[in-house]
Scaffold this motif. Sequence first.
Motif, mmCIF file in Angstrom:
data_model
loop_
_atom_site.group_PDB
_atom_site.id
_atom_site.type_symbol
_atom_site.label_atom_id
_atom_site.label_comp_id
_atom_site.label_asym_id
_atom_site.label_seq_id
_atom_site.Cartn_x
_atom_site.Cartn_y
_atom_site.Cartn_z
ATOM 1 N N ALA A 164 -2.812 2.922 -10.036
ATOM 2 C CA ALA A 164 -3.679 3.401 -11.126
ATOM 3 C C ALA A 164 -2.900 3.462 -12.436
ATOM 4 O O ALA A 164 -2.371 4.500 -12.828
ATOM 5 C CB ALA A 164 -4.238 4.773 -10.771
ATOM 6 N N ASP A 208 1.223 6.510 -7.079
ATOM 7 C CA ASP A 208 0.043 7.255 -7.515
ATOM 8 C C ASP A 208 0.245 8.764 -7.454
ATOM 9 O O ASP A 208 -0.520 9.521 -8.041
ATOM 10 C CB ASP A 208 -1.183 6.875 -6.671
ATOM 11 C CG ASP A 208 -1.739 5.512 -7.054
ATOM 12 O OD1 ASP A 208 -1.313 4.974 -8.085
ATOM 13 O OD2 ASP A 208 -2.587 4.999 -6.307
ATOM 14 N N LYS A 248 2.232 1.784 -3.434
ATOM 15 C CA LYS A 248 1.130 2.164 -4.320
ATOM 16 C C LYS A 248 0.815 3.657 -4.170
ATOM 17 O O LYS A 248 0.634 4.384 -5.154
ATOM 18 C CB LYS A 248 -0.115 1.336 -3.990
ATOM 19 C CG LYS A 248 -1.335 1.674 -4.839
ATOM 20 C CD LYS A 248 -2.506 0.806 -4.425
ATOM 21 C CE LYS A 248 -3.718 1.075 -5.288
ATOM 22 N NZ LYS A 248 -4.193 2.455 -5.213
ATOM 23 N N PRO A 263 0.812 -1.225 0.000
ATOM 24 C CA PRO A 263 0.000 0.000 0.000
ATOM 25 C C PRO A 263 0.845 1.275 0.000
ATOM 26 O O PRO A 263 0.487 2.267 -0.632
ATOM 27 C CB PRO A 263 -0.829 -0.139 1.280
ATOM 28 C CG PRO A 263 -0.936 -1.620 1.494
ATOM 29 C CD PRO A 263 0.372 -2.182 1.021
ATOM 30 N N THR A 291 -9.067 -1.120 -7.658
ATOM 31 C CA THR A 291 -8.629 -0.330 -6.509
ATOM 32 C C THR A 291 -7.426 -0.945 -5.810
ATOM 33 O O THR A 291 -6.740 -0.265 -5.050
ATOM 34 C CB THR A 291 -9.769 -0.187 -5.485
ATOM 35 O OG1 THR A 291 -10.205 -1.490 -5.059
ATOM 36 C CG2 THR A 291 -10.948 0.545 -6.087
ATOM 37 N N ARG A 292 -7.180 -2.215 -6.074
ATOM 38 C CA ARG A 292 -6.057 -2.900 -5.417
ATOM 39 C C ARG A 292 -4.719 -2.539 -6.059
ATOM 40 O O ARG A 292 -3.682 -2.493 -5.404
ATOM 41 C CB ARG A 292 -6.281 -4.405 -5.481
ATOM 42 C CG ARG A 292 -5.238 -5.231 -4.726
ATOM 43 C CD ARG A 292 -5.504 -6.711 -4.888
ATOM 44 N NE ARG A 292 -4.546 -7.504 -4.133
ATOM 45 C CZ ARG A 292 -4.797 -8.129 -2.999
ATOM 46 N NH1 ARG A 292 -5.995 -8.055 -2.468
ATOM 47 N NH2 ARG A 292 -3.868 -8.829 -2.381
ATOM 48 N N GLY A 350 -8.914 -1.369 0.007
ATOM 49 C CA GLY A 350 -9.836 -0.654 -0.868
ATOM 50 C C GLY A 350 -11.148 -1.396 -1.005
ATOM 51 O O GLY A 350 -11.613 -2.078 -0.088
ATOM 52 N N GLN A 395 -9.140 5.323 -6.684
ATOM 53 C CA GLN A 395 -9.561 4.490 -5.562
ATOM 54 C C GLN A 395 -11.059 4.591 -5.318
ATOM 55 O O GLN A 395 -11.727 3.589 -5.059
ATOM 56 C CB GLN A 395 -8.811 4.917 -4.285
ATOM 57 C CG GLN A 395 -7.367 4.472 -4.243
ATOM 58 C CD GLN A 395 -7.255 2.978 -4.056
ATOM 59 O OE1 GLN A 395 -6.865 2.280 -4.976
ATOM 60 N NE2 GLN A 395 -7.588 2.473 -2.903
ATOM 61 N N ARG A 396 -11.605 5.785 -5.426
ATOM 62 C CA ARG A 396 -13.027 5.988 -5.174
ATOM 63 C C ARG A 396 -13.868 5.824 -6.429
ATOM 64 O O ARG A 396 -14.955 5.225 -6.400
ATOM 65 C CB ARG A 396 -13.251 7.392 -4.601
ATOM 66 C CG ARG A 396 -14.682 7.666 -4.160
ATOM 67 C CD ARG A 396 -14.983 9.151 -4.084
ATOM 68 N NE ARG A 396 -15.023 9.775 -5.413
ATOM 69 C CZ ARG A 396 -15.359 11.048 -5.618
ATOM 70 N NH1 ARG A 396 -15.622 11.820 -4.592
ATOM 71 N NH2 ARG A 396 -15.392 11.535 -6.843
ATOM 72 N N ARG A 431 -9.516 10.283 -9.303
ATOM 73 C CA ARG A 431 -9.531 9.628 -7.988
ATOM 74 C C ARG A 431 -9.835 8.137 -8.186
ATOM 75 O O ARG A 431 -10.954 7.695 -7.905
ATOM 76 C CB ARG A 431 -10.575 10.274 -7.083
ATOM 77 C CG ARG A 431 -10.384 11.770 -6.885
ATOM 78 C CD ARG A 431 -11.531 12.365 -6.084
ATOM 79 N NE ARG A 431 -11.370 13.800 -5.890
ATOM 80 C CZ ARG A 431 -11.782 14.728 -6.749
ATOM 81 N NH1 ARG A 431 -12.379 14.356 -7.878
ATOM 82 N NH2 ARG A 431 -11.598 16.008 -6.502
#
Length: 558
Positions: A106, A36, A32, A29, A102-103, A489, A272-273, A270
């Motif tokens: 991006a 990002d 990541k 994480p 989301t894992r 996520g 992740q969302r 964004r």
Amino acid sequence: MRIGSPSSSSSRCSRFWSSALRSKRLVSPAEKAARDSSDLGLSRRLGVLDLVLLGIGASIGAGIFVVTGTVARDAGPGVTISFILAGASCVINALCYAELATRFPAVVGGAYLYAYTAFNELTAFLVFGQLMLDYHIGAASIARSLASYLINILELFPVFKDNIPKWIGHGEDIGDVLSINVLAPILLVLLTFILCRGVQESSVVNSLMTVTKVIIVIIVIFAGAFEVDVSNWSPFAPNGLKAIFTGATVVFFAYVGFDAVANSAEESKRPQRDLPIGIIGSLLICIALYIGVCLVITGMVPYNLLGEDAPLAEAFTSKGLKFVSILISVGAVAGLTTTLLVGLYVQSRLYLGLGRDGLLPLIFAKVHPKRHTPIHSQIWVGLVASVLAGLFNVHVLSHILSVGTLTGYSVVSACVVVLRWKDKTNSQVSSSAEREGVICLIAVALCGFASGLLYRYDASFIFLILALVIAAGASAALVFRQGYADAPGFSCPGVPLLPNICIFFNMFLFAQLHHEAWVRFVILCVVMVGVYAVYGQYHANPSAEENVYHRAPEEEAL
């Protein structure tokens, strides 16, 4: 040592498998988050609404005005249940895509990237090959359909009626293979130019066209609702449950396209969302629109009187609502345009991902410094589609499509399971447990394919039950003999059971395809293994990280 000796052959074979079985490392994480926030590569311009419209644009083409009626001719009003069943299956597939989107950092790649990390390099390359053939042939076929629809609209005017040569838009056949079409390549060049201009420009075009076709579909639903005769919904399933289920296997492909959102991860503001919302939200909207059209068309006209080529347009014409038929033609053009635009977009991002990893020449990895688009990849996919659409009768190849889609969906579902118990950053899973888990996943896939064959050829019900029991046993082994960590996520519920259901049903559908599609799958796998052996294994770099990310503008960042 003499060339061609057993030791030399053994060395080459050992190198091949050493390369083929390597994989990308699943980043932590912290890594990541750091990646990002870097500032290279594609430009983050897509918001949540752009992503939802991207998914709708890829999923709803002209088929919503055609496939709903053609399937209703067999399933009757029960076609609504067919769309609900197929939609439910796609929702589960979408949940798997949403978790992986989301894992991972991006970046572009989608199913190819997921397979590279969860399994190995060769599996990822094979997934890319199957997907790309679908995309290339599909883009050419859609371009020819779009050209034909545009000519049909022009021919509504008396000055053009019967005065436009076939070779301009409908296609002039020369033998069984060649078919000249001038307009289709022109349309492809135009869309390729828009995509090369930048993701913001292409997103605006997609959004405008998608909103147009959704508004037209809503108008069609409301206009038709006033012409519905509820007596036409009885009997609801005139040909029984089997016709409804068979219809579900057909209309499943009407939802295909939501996975395009996962390939836009690197250009999402964004990710992740927004990516899970874009994937699942676009699919749910498509399901609602399809169900509305199904209820209207089966309520307006008795199912056995529906037309074959343009059932929805003919239904409105029979009610004296010819203006709605014209709207349907406009909606079909808008639908085909967005489907084609998004298809070309996704192809270029996949080529970009493989170029970065070295599995394809470096030219595919280049990103324009100002436009932040993979121009070389974009021009390449546009060129391939233009040649196919302009010179060949690609519609005859339609029966070998969907192989890549079903392969990609099945692999993505398997990736969710594997990555839950295969944490590559900590190497928590023993090789024996890993092999056992993969064997169970393969068993589920084979049972799904076997069940599909048994259903297709009306084999004894006992054999179908046996295949289901074996699949259930393999799923039970995955539940009780593997440990699963919580996903960072968004988390797909019901792992490993829901992904297993996806794999089983996807392979069940695979068995319903034309037998030439199965041959295409095998031949293409052999060809891709050959390409990998000659080029990919020597140039691939699973740890390549250059030219990957681009930070969103400060006012748009989190």
